[in-house]
Motif scaffolding. Structure first.
Motif, short mmCIF file in Angstrom:
data_model
loop_
_atom_site.label_atom_id
_atom_site.label_comp_id
_atom_site.label_asym_id
_atom_site.label_seq_id
_atom_site.Cartn_x
_atom_site.Cartn_y
_atom_site.Cartn_z
N HIS A 258 0.85 -1.20 0.00
CA HIS A 258 0.00 0.00 0.00
C HIS A 258 0.88 1.24 0.00
CE1 HIS A 258 -3.42 2.55 0.59
NE2 HIS A 258 -2.85 3.10 1.64
N ASN A 259 0.74 2.06 -1.04
CA ASN A 259 1.67 3.16 -1.24
C ASN A 259 0.97 4.42 -1.75
OD1 ASN A 259 4.22 4.38 -1.32
ND2 ASN A 259 4.54 3.80 -3.46
N GLU A 464 27.12 1.60 17.32
CA GLU A 464 27.12 0.33 16.60
C GLU A 464 28.42 -0.42 16.90
OE1 GLU A 464 25.15 -1.41 14.72
OE2 GLU A 464 23.50 -0.11 14.05
N ASP A 465 28.47 -1.68 16.51
CA ASP A 465 29.66 -2.49 16.71
C ASP A 465 30.54 -2.54 15.47
OD1 ASP A 465 28.90 -3.14 19.31
OD2 ASP A 465 27.68 -4.83 18.62
N HIS A 466 30.05 -1.93 14.37
CA HIS A 466 30.78 -1.94 13.12
C HIS A 466 30.69 -0.54 12.50
CE1 HIS A 466 29.79 -6.18 13.87
NE2 HIS A 466 30.89 -6.47 13.18
N PRO A 467 31.56 -0.21 11.55
CA PRO A 467 31.56 1.14 10.96
C PRO A 467 30.23 1.50 10.31
CG PRO A 467 33.58 -0.02 10.39
CD PRO A 467 32.70 -1.02 11.05
N ILE A 468 29.79 2.74 10.57
CA ILE A 468 28.58 3.27 9.94
C ILE A 468 29.00 3.94 8.63
CG2 ILE A 468 26.64 4.88 10.19
CD1 ILE A 468 27.03 4.58 13.26
N MET A 469 28.63 3.35 7.51
CA MET A 469 29.08 3.85 6.21
C MET A 469 28.27 5.07 5.77
SD MET A 469 31.41 1.70 6.08
CE MET A 469 32.15 2.29 4.57
N SER A 470 26.99 5.10 6.12
CA SER A 470 26.13 6.25 5.80
C SER A 470 24.87 6.17 6.64
CB SER A 470 25.76 6.27 4.30
OG SER A 470 24.89 5.19 4.00
N PHE A 471 24.15 7.28 6.75
CA PHE A 471 22.85 7.23 7.42
C PHE A 471 21.97 8.36 6.89
CE2 PHE A 471 24.97 10.37 10.09
CZ PHE A 471 23.96 11.24 10.48
N THR A 472 20.67 8.19 7.07
CA THR A 472 19.70 9.23 6.71
C THR A 472 18.63 9.25 7.78
OG1 THR A 472 18.26 10.05 4.93
CG2 THR A 472 18.24 7.69 5.34
N VAL A 473 17.90 10.35 7.87
CA VAL A 473 16.91 10.55 8.94
C VAL A 473 15.53 10.76 8.33
CG1 VAL A 473 16.28 12.01 10.91
CG2 VAL A 473 18.68 11.51 10.46
N SER A 474 14.50 10.23 8.99
CA SER A 474 13.12 10.39 8.51
C SER A 474 12.69 11.84 8.61
CB SER A 474 12.17 9.50 9.33
OG SER A 474 12.21 9.86 10.70
N LYS A 475 11.61 12.18 7.91
CA LYS A 475 11.15 13.57 7.87
C LYS A 475 10.80 14.11 9.26
CE LYS A 475 9.28 13.46 3.17
NZ LYS A 475 8.04 13.48 2.34
N ASN A 521 3.92 8.24 3.38
CA ASN A 521 4.14 8.26 4.83
C ASN A 521 5.48 7.62 5.21
OD1 ASN A 521 3.15 9.08 7.36
ND2 ASN A 521 2.49 7.01 7.85
N GLU A 522 6.40 7.54 4.25
CA GLU A 522 7.71 6.91 4.48
C GLU A 522 7.55 5.52 5.09
OE1 GLU A 522 10.96 10.43 4.79
OE2 GLU A 522 10.09 9.81 6.71
N ASP A 523 6.60 4.75 4.55
CA ASP A 523 6.34 3.41 5.07
C ASP A 523 7.36 2.39 4.58
OD1 ASP A 523 4.12 4.02 6.58
OD2 ASP A 523 2.71 3.68 4.95
#
Length: 603
Positions: A258-259, A464-475, A521-523
């Protein structure tokens, strides 16, 4: 449903569906029905209506008919509830004769006789009688303290109606002699007293945000009053409608694909079929392959308004693509050249006027382009020893932060002037929160920390226990989506600082891969992968609902269009950008066999 509160034993026989056929009560004069509810229509044929004689819930039913009812299978509690719900719904449609017949034939009662009287008195504006009814209802309530709240609501309506009618002295008497002695919600009483200064009825209705004397405001009042009564005494307002809406919403929530945003009104859906979305409506079919780059494509990002896509490549160019609002096809708008190190990261300004391009680890400069004119506004480099590989815009659109893995990040203005700097942080990725003060930075210590440039404080948020290669944040700023080396995609709650979910399937080594939130809704969550695929998950499930094939090398970045839920882009080392959308229009026979590009994982 069982009656609760004091007087249960006394009322249990009255609330029993079949026994109530013998315990009827004289109906109120005027337009009331044997079901106890106020009539909305003039029923001239008299079928099933009260004629002023004793009219219980089975009024007009002979003793032999009552006997035959008793011989029938006794209705279960669930069956009684359904009949009452249907009766309430039919009453709301004005089908009162039908309600009477339904209650007589079933032997049920829509609501308690005391509640029926109370309803009629409220709708008729007979406030003294309605107050007296509260004493009868007290024994049926979960909380006897609710009487004070209900009386307050009644007196408030009475007060407002007196004011609207110009009866200021009577209204003042209600305020001083009835409302104030309740010693309840004194703040509201002060507000009510201010309405005495209203010069005319329109002014009163506007300041009180009130519909005025009549059916509308009294119905709204009754809805509030009903919340204090057990459902065995009086059903909550529009209960059947509420249950159906909840069922539809639950089906949508459980639908993997559902989108789309749908009207919450039941008028927009069919209640005869379960809600289901086909995978063919989901963006997992290649609509377009963009081949204008001549080397690896490291990054792609849709603009905030969804009208453009920016792609950055090892070939030293940024290409801006225009999204056709009707066909959703992309065409080349302009090429931005001169990035000697290649382009590995892009960030749109909040108003989409500017685009910042960053390079890989050995790049010490960033480029700030005016997208509308194609002109370079700023080319910034603090030091040749710097590494500016990541950037994030402040929500005000006038500042940005930039940094890299050589131990610093900066806050700058649109001309590249240095406003602040934070030393000793080897930055992998940056994000500015909506508060305009907090900058999130992932570093080489496998964590995300929050940095505040105003009070120069920082705190740990994610570890985290391992390297964070990238991240993004919700609206909404609540969730963070991380691509973690050798681990895949992780979802964190930034407020509670807990790991929510680990998504399975993706191949993530030590390449920098960028995932994204997306869809209505960024589902949904999408990520590239080193196995050449694009993976899509529903946010609440760990297993992928689709694996998109077509790329022939690592997929570095995925971007979901924020304005068009059915449009997504992916950038790959194979030198192409793929645009994903719903299945093309085919007849049903062809569509049933359509499976290319998208592997169904919902089993």
């Amino acid at each position: 449903m069982q009656s609760n509160g004091a007087g249960q034993e006394q009322e249990s026989s009255e609330l029993s569906c079949l026994n109530s056929a013998q315990n009827g009560e004289s109906s109120s004069a005027g337009g009331s029905h044997s079901n106890g509810l106020l009539s909305n229509t003039d029923n001239s044929n008299g079928v099933g209506t009260s004629n002023g004689s004793s009219a219980g819930p089975c009024s007009g039913t002979s003793s032999s008919e009552v006997g035959s009812l008793k011989k029938k299978k006794r209705l279960s509690q669930a069956e009684e509830d359904v009949i009452r719900l249907i009766g309430q719904h039919l009453h709301g449609l004005g089908l009162n004769q039908t309600v009477d017949l339904l209650m007589q034939e079933s032997g049920c009662r829509l609501e308690h006789p005391s509640a029926s009287k109370f309803r009629n008195h409220v709708m008729e504006g007979e406030w003294d009688k309605a107050e007296n009814d509260l004493n009868e209802l007290r024994a049926l309530m979960h909380s006897p303290n609710a009487i004070v709240r209900m009386k307050f609501l009644l007196l408030q309506q009475k007060y407002l109606e007196y004011l609207e009618d110009g009866k200021v002295l009577e209204a003042l008497q209600v305020l001083r002699g009835e409302l104030t002695p309740l010693k309840y919600n004194t703040d509201r009483i002060h507000i009510l007293s201010g309405y005495l200064m209203c010069s005319h009825a329109d002014d009163l209705r506007a300041k009180a945000e009130w519909e005025g004397k009549g059916t509308a405001s009294r119905s709204r009042l009754l809805d509030k009053l009903q919340t204090y009564l057990p459902p065995s005494v009086m059903l909550p307002p529009r209960r059947l409608h509420t249950l159906l809406r909840q069922a539809v919403e639950l089906q949508r929530d459980r639908c993997l694909y559902h989108n789309t945003k749908l009207d919450n009104s039941l008028d927009s859906v069919s209640l005869l079929l379960d809600h289901v979305c086909s995978r063919k409506q989901f963006p997992c079919y290649t609509q377009q392959i963009l081949t204008e780059h001549c080397n690896e494509v490291w990054f792609c990002k849709f603009s905030n308004d969804g009208t453009k896509l920016a792609t950055g490549s090892k070939d030293t160019t940024v290409i801006i693509w225009q999204v056709d609002p009707e066909s959703h096809q992309l065409k080349l708008l302009r090429t931005l050249e001169g990035h000697a190190y290649g382009v590995s990261y892009l960030a749109w300004s909040p108003d989409d006027t500017y685009l910042i391009a960053c390079g890989p680890d050995d790049c010490s400069e960033l480029w700030l382009w005016n997208v509308q004119t194609g002109e370079l506004r700023t080319k910034m480099s603090q030091s040749h020893e710097d590494s500016l590989t990541s950037v994030a815009w402040n929500p005000d659109g006038k500042r940005f932060v930039a940094g890299g893995q050589r131990g610093q990040f900066y806050q700058c203005d649109l001309d590249g002037n240095l406003l602040d700097s934070w030393e000793g942080v080897r930055v992998q990725c940056l994000w500015c929160l909506s508060d305009g003060r907090t900058v999130l930075a992932s570093d080489t210590h496998q964590r995300i920390r929050g940095y505040n440039f105003e009070d120069l404080t920082d705190r740990n948020i994610v570890q985290e226990d391992h390297p964070i290669m990238s991240f993004t944040v919700s609206k909404n700023g609540r969730l963070a989506l991380l691509n973690v080396a050798t681990q895949g995609v992780h979802l964190w709650d930034l407020q509670d600082r807990v790991l929510v979910r680990k998504y399975q399937g993706v191949t993530q080594g030590f390449y920098t891969i960028h995932s994204c939130f997306g869809g209505h809704n960024e589902d949904f969550i999408a990520s590239g992968s080193e196995d050449h695929k694009v993976y899509i998950w529903h946010r609440r499930g760990e297993l992928p609902i689709a694996e998109l094939t077509g790329h022939t090398r690592t997929v570095n970045c995925v971007s979901w269009n924020p304005a068009i839920p059915g449009l997504m882009a992916s950038a790959s080392d194979d030198g192409t950008v793929r645009i994903w959308g719903p299945a093309p229009f085919l007849d049903s026979q062809e569509t049933d066999g359509l499976s290319e590009n998208c592997t169904n994982m919902d089993s």
